[in-house]
Design a protein around this motif. Structure first.
Motif, PDB file in Angstrom:
ATOM      1  N   GLY A 233       7.598  38.085 -87.805  1.00 53.94           N
ATOM      2  CA  GLY A 233       6.693  38.765 -88.712  1.00 53.94           C
ATOM      3  C   GLY A 233       5.250  38.541 -88.320  1.00 53.94           C
ATOM      4  N   LEU A 234       4.409  39.524 -88.616  1.00 56.97           N
ATOM      5  CA  LEU A 234       2.974  39.455 -88.354  1.00 56.97           C
ATOM      6  C   LEU A 234       2.249  39.910 -89.607  1.00 56.97           C
ATOM      7  CD1 LEU A 234       2.912  41.169 -84.835  1.00 56.97           C
ATOM      8  CD2 LEU A 234       2.705  38.715 -85.286  1.00 56.97           C
ATOM      9  N   ALA A 235       1.115  39.278 -89.904  1.00 59.22           N
ATOM     10  CA  ALA A 235       0.336  39.660 -91.073  1.00 59.22           C
ATOM     11  C   ALA A 235      -1.144  39.440 -90.802  1.00 59.22           C
ATOM     12  CB  ALA A 235       0.761  38.860 -92.297  1.00 59.22           C
ATOM     13  N   ALA A 236      -1.967  40.258 -91.438  1.00 56.60           N
ATOM     14  CA  ALA A 236      -3.413  40.116 -91.359  1.00 56.60           C
ATOM     15  C   ALA A 236      -3.982  40.260 -92.762  1.00 56.60           C
ATOM     16  CB  ALA A 236      -4.023  41.166 -90.434  1.00 56.60           C
TER      17      ALA A 236
ATOM     18  N   VAL B 242     -12.608  44.448-102.288  1.00 60.37           N
ATOM     19  CA  VAL B 242     -11.181  44.751-102.145  1.00 60.37           C
ATOM     20  C   VAL B 242     -10.537  43.781-101.160  1.00 60.37           C
ATOM     21  CG1 VAL B 242      -9.482  46.498-101.500  1.00 60.37           C
ATOM     22  CG2 VAL B 242     -11.605  47.183-102.630  1.00 60.37           C
ATOM     23  N   ASP B 243      -9.470  43.116-101.605  1.00 60.15           N
ATOM     24  CA  ASP B 243      -8.672  42.260-100.733  1.00 60.15           C
ATOM     25  C   ASP B 243      -7.557  43.092-100.120  1.00 60.15           C
ATOM     26  OD1 ASP B 243     -10.180  40.034-101.420  1.00 60.15           O
ATOM     27  OD2 ASP B 243      -8.881  39.554-103.130  1.00 60.15           O
ATOM     28  N   LEU B 244      -7.395  43.006 -98.806  1.00 65.13           N
ATOM     29  CA  LEU B 244      -6.402  43.794 -98.086  1.00 65.13           C
ATOM     30  C   LEU B 244      -5.478  42.884 -97.283  1.00 65.13           C
ATOM     31  CD1 LEU B 244      -8.686  46.623 -96.639  1.00 65.13           C
ATOM     32  CD2 LEU B 244      -7.012  46.872 -98.487  1.00 65.13           C
ATOM     33  N   SER B 245      -4.214  43.250 -97.225  1.00 68.97           N
ATOM     34  CA  SER B 245      -3.267  42.565 -96.350  1.00 68.97           C
ATOM     35  C   SER B 245      -2.330  43.588 -95.724  1.00 68.97           C
ATOM     36  CB  SER B 245      -2.458  41.509 -97.111  1.00 68.97           C
ATOM     37  OG  SER B 245      -1.746  42.083 -98.182  1.00 68.97           O
ATOM     38  N   ALA B 246      -2.047  43.401 -94.451  1.00 66.29           N
ATOM     39  CA  ALA B 246      -1.107  44.252 -93.716  1.00 66.29           C
ATOM     40  C   ALA B 246       0.010  43.369 -93.187  1.00 66.29           C
ATOM     41  CB  ALA B 246      -1.814  44.961 -92.565  1.00 66.29           C
ATOM     42  N   VAL B 247       1.256  43.841 -93.329  1.00 67.34           N
ATOM     43  CA  VAL B 247       2.416  43.022 -92.992  1.00 67.34           C
ATOM     44  C   VAL B 247       3.393  43.838 -92.144  1.00 67.34           C
ATOM     45  CG1 VAL B 247       4.431  41.831 -93.929  1.00 67.34           C
ATOM     46  CG2 VAL B 247       2.218  41.581 -95.048  1.00 67.34           C
ATOM     47  N   TYR B 248       3.950  43.187 -91.131  1.00 60.97           N
ATOM     48  CA  TYR B 248       5.000  43.800 -90.306  1.00 60.97           C
ATOM     49  C   TYR B 248       6.097  42.767 -90.093  1.00 60.97           C
ATOM     50  CZ  TYR B 248       7.436  45.658 -86.191  1.00 60.97           C
ATOM     51  OH  TYR B 248       8.390  46.110 -85.323  1.00 60.97           O
ATOM     52  N   THR B 249       7.339  43.143 -90.403  1.00 57.17           N
ATOM     53  CA  THR B 249       8.480  42.275 -90.131  1.00 57.17           C
ATOM     54  C   THR B 249       9.542  43.058 -89.376  1.00 57.17           C
ATOM     55  OG1 THR B 249       9.451  42.765 -92.313  1.00 57.17           O
ATOM     56  CG2 THR B 249       8.117  40.776 -92.120  1.00 57.17           C
ATOM     57  N   ASN B 250      10.162  42.407 -88.423  1.00 54.06           N
ATOM     58  CA  ASN B 250      11.219  42.997 -87.608  1.00 54.06           C
ATOM     59  C   ASN B 250      12.369  42.009 -87.567  1.00 54.06           C
ATOM     60  OD1 ASN B 250      12.888  43.821 -85.380  1.00 54.06           O
ATOM     61  ND2 ASN B 250      11.197  45.096 -84.655  1.00 54.06           N
ATOM     62  N   SER B 251      13.468  42.357 -88.215  1.00 58.81           N
ATOM     63  CA  SER B 251      14.604  41.451 -88.328  1.00 58.81           C
ATOM     64  C   SER B 251      15.828  42.021 -87.615  1.00 58.81           C
ATOM     65  CB  SER B 251      14.946  41.201 -89.797  1.00 58.81           C
ATOM     66  OG  SER B 251      16.125  40.428 -89.910  1.00 58.81           O
ATOM     67  N   GLN B 252      16.410  41.191 -86.754  1.00 64.99           N
ATOM     68  CA  GLN B 252      17.663  41.516 -86.087  1.00 64.99           C
ATOM     69  C   GLN B 252      18.699  40.443 -86.391  1.00 64.99           C
ATOM     70  OE1 GLN B 252      17.036  42.534 -81.913  1.00 64.99           O
ATOM     71  NE2 GLN B 252      14.951  43.205 -82.366  1.00 64.99           N
ATOM     72  N   ILE B 253      18.645  39.971 -87.632  1.00 61.05           N
ATOM     73  CA  ILE B 253      19.572  38.927 -88.060  1.00 61.05           C
ATOM     74  C   ILE B 253      20.932  39.516 -88.400  1.00 61.05           C
ATOM     75  CG2 ILE B 253      20.040  37.286 -89.920  1.00 61.05           C
ATOM     76  CD1 ILE B 253      17.113  36.574 -89.948  1.00 61.05           C
ATOM     77  N   ASN B 254      20.932  40.586 -89.176  1.00 61.84           N
ATOM     78  CA  ASN B 254      22.184  41.225 -89.579  1.00 61.84           C
ATOM     79  C   ASN B 254      22.527  42.386 -88.654  1.00 61.84           C
ATOM     80  OD1 ASN B 254      22.533  39.520 -91.905  1.00 61.84           O
ATOM     81  ND2 ASN B 254      20.874  40.681 -92.871  1.00 61.84           N
TER      82      ASN B 254
ATOM     83  N   LEU C 239       9.640  29.467 -93.812  1.00 62.99           N
ATOM     84  CA  LEU C 239       8.323  29.860 -93.318  1.00 62.99           C
ATOM     85  C   LEU C 239       8.115  31.365 -93.323  1.00 62.99           C
ATOM     86  CD1 LEU C 239       7.846  27.387 -90.329  1.00 62.99           C
ATOM     87  CD2 LEU C 239       6.696  27.345 -92.548  1.00 62.99           C
ATOM     88  N   MET C 240       9.179  32.154 -93.142  1.00 57.96           N
ATOM     89  CA  MET C 240       9.024  33.609 -93.159  1.00 57.96           C
ATOM     90  C   MET C 240       8.487  34.070 -94.505  1.00 57.96           C
ATOM     91  SD  MET C 240       9.177  36.496 -91.534  1.00 57.96           S
ATOM     92  CE  MET C 240      10.305  36.424 -90.124  1.00 57.96           C
ATOM     93  N   TYR C 241       8.975  33.463 -95.576  1.00 56.29           N
ATOM     94  CA  TYR C 241       8.447  33.831 -96.889  1.00 56.29           C
ATOM     95  C   TYR C 241       7.044  33.291 -97.079  1.00 56.29           C
ATOM     96  CZ  TYR C 241       7.616  34.149-101.849  1.00 56.29           C
ATOM     97  OH  TYR C 241       7.036  34.432-103.057  1.00 56.29           O
ATOM     98  N   ARG C 242       6.825  32.014 -96.775  1.00 55.92           N
ATOM     99  CA  ARG C 242       5.562  31.361 -97.121  1.00 55.92           C
ATOM    100  C   ARG C 242       4.377  31.903 -96.320  1.00 55.92           C
ATOM    101  NH1 ARG C 242       8.518  26.608 -96.299  1.00 55.92           N
ATOM    102  NH2 ARG C 242       6.882  25.630 -95.031  1.00 55.92           N
ATOM    103  N   TYR C 243       4.624  32.488 -95.153  1.00 62.27           N
ATOM    104  CA  TYR C 243       3.538  33.029 -94.346  1.00 62.27           C
ATOM    105  C   TYR C 243       3.438  34.552 -94.402  1.00 62.27           C
ATOM    106  CZ  TYR C 243       1.966  28.821 -91.906  1.00 62.27           C
ATOM    107  OH  TYR C 243       1.402  27.608 -91.606  1.00 62.27           O
ATOM    108  N   ILE C 244       4.574  35.242 -94.618  1.00 64.00           N
ATOM    109  CA  ILE C 244       4.578  36.701 -94.516  1.00 64.00           C
ATOM    110  C   ILE C 244       4.908  37.372 -95.850  1.00 64.00           C
ATOM    111  CG2 ILE C 244       5.530  38.686 -93.317  1.00 64.00           C
ATOM    112  CD1 ILE C 244       3.893  36.905 -91.497  1.00 64.00           C
ATOM    113  N   ASP C 245       6.120  37.172 -96.349  1.00 59.99           N
ATOM    114  CA  ASP C 245       6.559  37.946 -97.514  1.00 59.99           C
ATOM    115  C   ASP C 245       5.840  37.564 -98.795  1.00 59.99           C
ATOM    116  OD1 ASP C 245       9.176  39.874 -97.205  1.00 59.99           O
ATOM    117  OD2 ASP C 245       9.032  38.420 -95.599  1.00 59.99           O
ATOM    118  N   VAL C 246       5.238  36.374 -98.846  1.00 57.91           N
ATOM    119  CA  VAL C 246       4.465  36.017-100.030  1.00 57.91           C
ATOM    120  C   VAL C 246       3.319  36.999-100.249  1.00 57.91           C
ATOM    121  CG1 VAL C 246       2.852  34.483 -98.824  1.00 57.91           C
ATOM    122  CG2 VAL C 246       3.380  34.073-101.232  1.00 57.91           C
TER     123      VAL C 246
END
Length: 321
Positions: free
Chosen positions: A222-225, A232-244, A126-133
């Motif tokens: 992750g958060l995205a808008a 113009v199509d715009l997208s803003a993305v923020y991810t915060n990972s504390q996995i590693n 889901l992290m990819y399909r909603y945010i990193d995509v």
């Protein structure tokens, strides 16, 4: 490329990423099958860690099979299967021949109805399909993605659309992953995502536990808008990972527009990883439409790394069918 959820379809429509046009066949009154894919070669030349120019080429072509069948009580059963070349069927940046045949890239089955849908199989989490995509629109050169994304065996429940709001929950399971799972006894990891259409802005939020990547994972979110301003199509993305062990934070803004003969794309993101200097990655892209579902693209990247590592250009051809 993405599974058929409400959220994924909306993302694809907003991005306009040149999805392949599949041929659909009606087998009988209850069953439909589809065949599609793309011919997708690419070439790039970027600086290596020492700042020396290093070229590479590959082929990310894919063949896609789908099937859909009417089930009991108004439900629908569907299949999605995608084959891709292993390792790009080309010469890697180190000059090695990576021709290792084809492999299953994505394969999953879905049962959907008024209750929503349940999916099981190999898919991006889901992290990819909603945010990193949202930052994965380039053909040859790529941004740094969140270290929370994985392609694994997943079991996912997606809610129906509640007037512009929906959510998904997912169990990410061991196996079918390029990374070795941690040996802490875990056999699954929990992911969750939600979206809200707040016209004119669409908002996405995700959480990934990361238990199969690191026994001591504190998870990632992750958060995205996504919106459009005039043409113009715009997208803003923020991810915060504390996995590693080294926490990772990525903040990015990406824009695209059509110019009459194709599209223009420009993205910039700040990458901040513990124990390393933060850097600003910028990638520009222009495409030229040769025909319907056929285009060529030119990209240039500046990765703001030591010795200008990662800086360079890429070209690609996309022929969807």
């Amino acid at each position: 490329m993405m599974k058929k959820t409400t959220s994924a379809l909306a993302i694809a429509a907003l991005l306009g990423t040149g999805a392949a046009t599949a041929a659909t066949f009606q087998i009988n009154d209850t069953t439909t099958v589809g065949v599609g894919g793309a011919f997708y070669p690419f070439y790039g030349d970027v600086n290596d860690a020492n700042g020396d120019s290093s070229s590479f080429n590959g082929d990310a072509s894919r063949l896609i099979f789908t099937a859909e069948k009417a089930a009991v009580n108004g439900m629908t059963a569907s299949l999605y299967y995608q084959l891709r070349p292993q390792d790009g069927l080309g010469d890697g940046a180190d000059g090695s021949d990576d021709n290792n045949g084809v492999s299953t890239h994505v394969a999953h089955a879905t049962l959907s109805g008024d209750f929503g849908s349940v999916t099981y199989g190999k898919n991006d989490n889901l992290m990819y399909r909603y945010i990193d995509v949202l930052r994965d629109y380039n053909d040859t050169l790529v941004f740094t993605f969140s270290d929370a994304i994985q392609r694994r065996r997943v079991a996912t429940y997606a809610s129906p659309d509640f007037g512009g709001f929906g959510f998904e929950v997912e169990a990410e399971l061991e196996a079918d992953d390029s990374k070795t799972p941690v040996s802490d006894g875990s056999s699954s990891s929990f992911n969750a995502a939600a979206y809200a259409d707040l016209d004119p802005v669409r908002v996405h939020a995700t959480y990934t536990a990361g238990d199969l990547q690191d026994a001591d994972s504190d998870g990632a979110y992750g958060l995205a808008a996504v919106t459009s301003i005039n043409v113009v199509d715009l997208s803003a993305v923020y991810t915060n990972s504390q996995i590693n062990a080294d926490d990772q934070v990525i903040t990015g803004l990406y824009a695209s527009t059509d110019y009459g003969f194709g599209s223009l794309h420009l993205g910039a993101q700040e990458v901040d990883v513990d124990n390393a200097e933060s850097r600003t990655e910028v990638i520009g892209r222009v495409t030229y439409d040769i025909a319907d579902s056929v285009y060529t693209s030119l990209e240039y990247a500046s990765k703001d790394a030591d010795n200008d590592a990662g800086d360079g250009f890429g070209v690609a051809l996309w022929y969807g069918f």
